[in-house]
Design a protein around this motif. Structure first.
Motif, PDB file in Angstrom:
ATOM      1  N   ILE A 191      -5.237 -15.187  -0.596  1.00 30.46           N
ATOM      2  CA  ILE A 191      -3.784 -15.017  -0.696  1.00 30.46           C
ATOM      3  C   ILE A 191      -3.347 -13.681  -0.097  1.00 30.46           C
ATOM      4  CG2 ILE A 191      -4.009 -14.202  -3.107  1.00 30.46           C
ATOM      5  CD1 ILE A 191      -0.981 -16.101  -1.875  1.00 30.46           C
ATOM      6  N   ILE A 192      -4.185 -12.650  -0.243  1.00 30.86           N
ATOM      7  CA  ILE A 192      -3.836 -11.333   0.322  1.00 30.86           C
ATOM      8  C   ILE A 192      -3.852 -11.421   1.849  1.00 30.86           C
ATOM      9  CG2 ILE A 192      -4.545  -8.881   0.469  1.00 30.86           C
ATOM     10  CD1 ILE A 192      -3.344  -9.750  -2.265  1.00 30.86           C
ATOM     11  N   GLY A 193      -4.816 -12.189   2.378  1.00 34.68           N
ATOM     12  CA  GLY A 193      -4.857 -12.388   3.826  1.00 34.68           C
ATOM     13  C   GLY A 193      -3.597 -13.081   4.314  1.00 34.68           C
ATOM     14  N   LYS A 194      -3.162 -14.098   3.575  1.00 36.69           N
ATOM     15  CA  LYS A 194      -1.995 -14.880   3.991  1.00 36.69           C
ATOM     16  C   LYS A 194      -0.711 -14.027   3.927  1.00 36.69           C
ATOM     17  CE  LYS A 194       0.350 -18.838   2.165  1.00 36.69           C
ATOM     18  NZ  LYS A 194       0.264 -19.813   1.102  1.00 36.69           N
ATOM     19  N   LEU A 195      -0.516 -13.343   2.804  1.00 36.86           N
ATOM     20  CA  LEU A 195       0.688 -12.511   2.671  1.00 36.86           C
ATOM     21  C   LEU A 195       0.636 -11.355   3.672  1.00 36.86           C
ATOM     22  CD1 LEU A 195       0.809 -12.319  -1.252  1.00 36.86           C
ATOM     23  CD2 LEU A 195       2.288 -13.731   0.197  1.00 36.86           C
ATOM     24  N   GLY A 196      -0.578 -10.842   3.862  1.00 39.80           N
ATOM     25  CA  GLY A 196      -0.744  -9.696   4.754  1.00 39.80           C
ATOM     26  C   GLY A 196      -0.454 -10.039   6.210  1.00 39.80           C
ATOM     27  N   HIS A 197      -0.753 -11.255   6.577  1.00 40.94           N
ATOM     28  CA  HIS A 197      -0.461 -11.699   7.929  1.00 40.94           C
ATOM     29  C   HIS A 197       1.046 -11.591   8.182  1.00 40.94           C
ATOM     30  CE1 HIS A 197      -0.418 -14.728  11.219  1.00 40.94           C
ATOM     31  NE2 HIS A 197      -1.448 -13.998  11.556  1.00 40.94           N
ATOM     32  N   ASP A 198       1.849 -12.008   7.174  1.00 38.03           N
ATOM     33  CA  ASP A 198       3.309 -11.888   7.291  1.00 38.03           C
ATOM     34  C   ASP A 198       3.730 -10.419   7.340  1.00 38.03           C
ATOM     35  OD1 ASP A 198       3.195 -14.591   6.986  1.00 38.03           O
ATOM     36  OD2 ASP A 198       4.255 -14.670   5.076  1.00 38.03           O
ATOM     37  N   GLY A 199       3.012  -9.590   6.569  1.00 35.38           N
ATOM     38  CA  GLY A 199       3.335  -8.155   6.538  1.00 35.38           C
ATOM     39  C   GLY A 199       3.159  -7.527   7.913  1.00 35.38           C
ATOM     40  N   ILE A 200       2.086  -7.898   8.590  1.00 35.08           N
ATOM     41  CA  ILE A 200       1.844  -7.364   9.940  1.00 35.08           C
ATOM     42  C   ILE A 200       2.997  -7.728  10.866  1.00 35.08           C
ATOM     43  CG2 ILE A 200       0.409  -7.735  11.993  1.00 35.08           C
ATOM     44  CD1 ILE A 200      -2.019  -7.488  10.294  1.00 35.08           C
ATOM     45  N   LYS A 201       3.458  -8.980  10.763  1.00 33.88           N
ATOM     46  CA  LYS A 201       4.570  -9.417  11.639  1.00 33.88           C
ATOM     47  C   LYS A 201       5.835  -8.629  11.321  1.00 33.88           C
ATOM     48  CE  LYS A 201       3.649 -14.178  11.699  1.00 33.88           C
ATOM     49  NZ  LYS A 201       4.171 -15.446  11.412  1.00 33.88           N
ATOM     50  N   PHE A 202       6.084  -8.409  10.020  1.00 34.61           N
ATOM     51  CA  PHE A 202       7.289  -7.689   9.607  1.00 34.61           C
ATOM     52  C   PHE A 202       7.312  -6.286  10.207  1.00 34.61           C
ATOM     53  CE2 PHE A 202       9.271  -4.531   6.864  1.00 34.61           C
ATOM     54  CZ  PHE A 202      10.513  -5.081   6.598  1.00 34.61           C
ATOM     55  N   TRP A 203       6.195  -5.550  10.072  1.00 40.85           N
ATOM     56  CA  TRP A 203       6.221  -4.156  10.544  1.00 40.85           C
ATOM     57  C   TRP A 203       6.291  -4.098  12.069  1.00 40.85           C
ATOM     58  CZ3 TRP A 203       7.955  -1.034   7.187  1.00 40.85           C
ATOM     59  CH2 TRP A 203       7.647  -1.188   5.833  1.00 40.85           C
ATOM     60  N   ALA A 204       5.622  -5.048  12.727  1.00 43.17           N
ATOM     61  CA  ALA A 204       5.683  -5.055  14.199  1.00 43.17           C
ATOM     62  C   ALA A 204       7.127  -5.220  14.654  1.00 43.17           C
ATOM     63  CB  ALA A 204       4.819  -6.176  14.748  1.00 43.17           C
ATOM     64  N   GLN A 205       7.892  -6.010  13.895  1.00 43.80           N
ATOM     65  CA  GLN A 205       9.284  -6.289  14.262  1.00 43.80           C
ATOM     66  C   GLN A 205      10.224  -5.154  13.858  1.00 43.80           C
ATOM     67  OE1 GLN A 205      10.162 -10.080  12.544  1.00 43.80           O
ATOM     68  NE2 GLN A 205      12.240 -10.091  13.343  1.00 43.80           N
ATOM     69  N   HIS A 206       9.918  -4.487  12.733  1.00 43.48           N
ATOM     70  CA  HIS A 206      10.882  -3.538  12.168  1.00 43.48           C
ATOM     71  C   HIS A 206      10.522  -2.068  12.356  1.00 43.48           C
ATOM     72  CE1 HIS A 206      12.034  -7.226   9.995  1.00 43.48           C
ATOM     73  NE2 HIS A 206      13.229  -6.700  10.064  1.00 43.48           N
ATOM     74  N   HIS A 207       9.308  -1.766  12.793  1.00 43.55           N
ATOM     75  CA  HIS A 207       8.944  -0.344  12.902  1.00 43.55           C
ATOM     76  C   HIS A 207       8.189  -0.122  14.212  1.00 43.55           C
ATOM     77  CE1 HIS A 207       7.775   3.664  11.950  1.00 43.55           C
ATOM     78  NE2 HIS A 207       6.509   3.369  11.769  1.00 43.55           N
ATOM     79  N   ALA A 208       8.859   0.548  15.145  1.00 45.79           N
ATOM     80  CA  ALA A 208       8.267   0.737  16.477  1.00 45.79           C
ATOM     81  C   ALA A 208       6.992   1.575  16.406  1.00 45.79           C
ATOM     82  CB  ALA A 208       9.293   1.404  17.394  1.00 45.79           C
ATOM     83  N   GLY A 209       6.847   2.354  15.351  1.00 41.65           N
ATOM     84  CA  GLY A 209       5.659   3.207  15.220  1.00 41.65           C
ATOM     85  C   GLY A 209       4.430   2.476  14.689  1.00 41.65           C
ATOM     86  N   THR A 210       4.509   1.164  14.521  1.00 47.62           N
ATOM     87  CA  THR A 210       3.337   0.409  14.050  1.00 47.62           C
ATOM     88  C   THR A 210       2.221   0.511  15.100  1.00 47.62           C
ATOM     89  OG1 THR A 210       4.807  -1.113  12.920  1.00 47.62           O
ATOM     90  CG2 THR A 210       2.551  -1.872  13.255  1.00 47.62           C
ATOM     91  N   VAL A 211       1.036   0.897  14.653  1.00 48.00           N
ATOM     92  CA  VAL A 211      -0.067   1.105  15.608  1.00 48.00           C
ATOM     93  C   VAL A 211      -0.952  -0.139  15.617  1.00 48.00           C
ATOM     94  CG1 VAL A 211      -1.997   2.592  16.264  1.00 48.00           C
ATOM     95  CG2 VAL A 211      -0.004   3.576  15.102  1.00 48.00           C
ATOM     96  N   ALA A 212      -1.156  -0.673  16.824  1.00 46.93           N
ATOM     97  CA  ALA A 212      -1.874  -1.955  16.974  1.00 46.93           C
ATOM     98  C   ALA A 212      -3.240  -1.713  17.604  1.00 46.93           C
ATOM     99  CB  ALA A 212      -1.038  -2.906  17.820  1.00 46.93           C
ATOM    100  N   LYS A 213      -4.084  -0.958  16.920  1.00 46.28           N
ATOM    101  CA  LYS A 213      -5.401  -0.677  17.497  1.00 46.28           C
ATOM    102  C   LYS A 213      -6.539  -1.194  16.633  1.00 46.28           C
ATOM    103  CE  LYS A 213      -4.042   3.103  20.414  1.00 46.28           C
ATOM    104  NZ  LYS A 213      -4.091   4.510  20.724  1.00 46.28           N
TER     105      LYS A 213
END
Ligand SMILES: Cc1cc2nc3c(=O)[nH]c(=O)nc-3n(C[C@H](O)[C@H](O)[C@H](O)COP(=O)(O)OP(=O)(O)OC[C@H]3O[C@@H](n4cnc5c(N)ncnc54)[C@H](O)[C@@H]3O)c2cc1C
Length: 339
Positions: free
Chosen positions: A63-85
């Protein structure tokens, strides 16, 4: 039709994500928070900001993986400083069985040998021979991400931020005059959610120009899941202890020694680093350590984010919006209130 009015209590990651998502759907949002803003009084202030659903799956559930997947999408969309490394998990030779166990409990990783580790993190060259690389994981600087969220909310005409506005238990148990109340008080909601408990976390911020890391690095350790997250200006967040306690006082000598020794075992150059900050707070957790939405009439409690506030907070906020505006219930995280 008149827009729904939503009262949100709390300005940590749960409250601010709810405020943003309800406001974006056209609701009139009023945030009441005991904090002066997004500040040190929130547990969220002290977080590492790792968005690491697959690493977390090694010690929690799917469940943490599933919710977390949505969390990653949210920050990518809402915070330009999200680091994708991505993120890197390593272990010393002595702890290699722990690395194999970790790998067996998760997914979405690539196995690394010494030369892969050197390519990913040149400053760790020659120090570790085995690791796991999670290319889809992300991280944010929590203070930058939520500071930016508050700044954005201030510009929205349908949002009213009322800081230094703590609600008493009497106010919180009186039905709201707004359409809905979303209670995001973190551990303070224990007065209405008695199964909530505190899990203390201590952290350090170190600063040195002698080492560069590009992504969070987790060092498997028999006692604590320790990690180092690179931040701006050659700073590194070192976290975090996990202690069954609701004591919010300063970090203890033992915890600081353990965090520092983890940093030193990752790279001896940390011995010369300056200690810029030490901090501690208490994570709100339910008995199974999974977050929940608890419904009591027209009040929703969004809580129990444990060590996953940035990772899972956005998904919980989205599910609160989906319920209030569209009537959808995610049964995996939904609970009826029992006093
Ligand atoms: C050291 C450490 C490292 C962590 N690292 C990570 C990480 O890397 N990734 C991750 O996803 N999570 C991490 N976490 C977990 C994360 O910080 C928590 O899950 C998250 O902060 C919980 O957020 P919250 O909004 O529920 O609570 P909080 O941030 O505590 O916010 C609660 C809010 O409610 C307000 N409030 C309380 N009572 C009242 C009242 N009566 N009236 C009005 N307002 C009130 C408070 O003022 C505050 O604004 C870490 C935690 C710690 C301690």
């Amino acid at each position: 039709m008149k827009p729904l009015s939503i009262e949100i209590i709390g300005s940590g990651v749960a409250g601010l994500c709810c405020a943003l998502l309800f406001a974006q759907r056209g609701c009139t949002v009023t945030v009441h928070s005991a904090s002066q803003g997004f500040d040190q009084s929130c547990c969220s202030w002290w977080a590492g900001g790792m968005l690491a659903p697959w690493c977390e799956m090694a010690t929690t559930g799917a469940i943490i993986g599933k919710l977390g997947h949505d969390g990653i999408k949210f920050w990518a969309q809402h915070h330009a400083g999200t680091v994708a490394k991505g993120s890197l998990v390593i272990a010393s030779q002595r702890d290699l069985p722990d690395l194999h166990q970790f790998a067996a409990r998760t997914e979405h990783f690539e196995r690394c040998n010494a030369s892969d580790i050197e390519q990913l993190e040149p400053d760790l060259a020659g120090r570790f021979t085995n690791g796991l690389f999670f290319p889809e994981e992300r991280h944010v600087d929590p203070r930058a991400a939520l500071g930016e969220t508050v700044a954005l909310l201030r510009t929205l005409p349908n949002v009213h931020l009322r800081f230094e506005s703590a609600l008493s238990l009497e106010q919180l148990t009186t039905p709201t005059t707004e359409d809905w109340r979303i209670d995001c008080r973190g551990l303070s909601a224990r007065d209405q959610l008695p199964t909530l408990r505190g899990v203390r976390g201590e952290m350090l911020v170190l600063q040195t120009r002698d080492i560069t890391l590009h992504r969070p690095v987790r060092l498997l350790h028999p006692r604590y899941p320790l990690y180092i997250v690179p931040r701006h200006d050659h700073q590194f967040m070192v976290g975090a202890t996990m202690i069954e306690s609701d004591y919010r006082g300063k970090p203890t000598v033992q915890s600081v020694m353990e965090l520092l020794s983890a940093a030193y075992s990752l790279h001896p150059a940390f011995a010369e680093a300056q200690i810029v900050e030490m901090g501690a707070d208490v994570r709100p957790a339910f008995p199974n350590n999974y977050p929940k939405i608890v419904q009591n009439g027209r009040t929703l409690f969004v809580n129990g984010l444990f060590r996953h506030g940035f990772l899972c907070g956005p998904a919980l906020a989205q599910r609160a919006v989906d319920f209030v505006l569209d009537g959808h219930i995610d049964t995996e995280i939904w609970n009826e209130y029992t006093a």
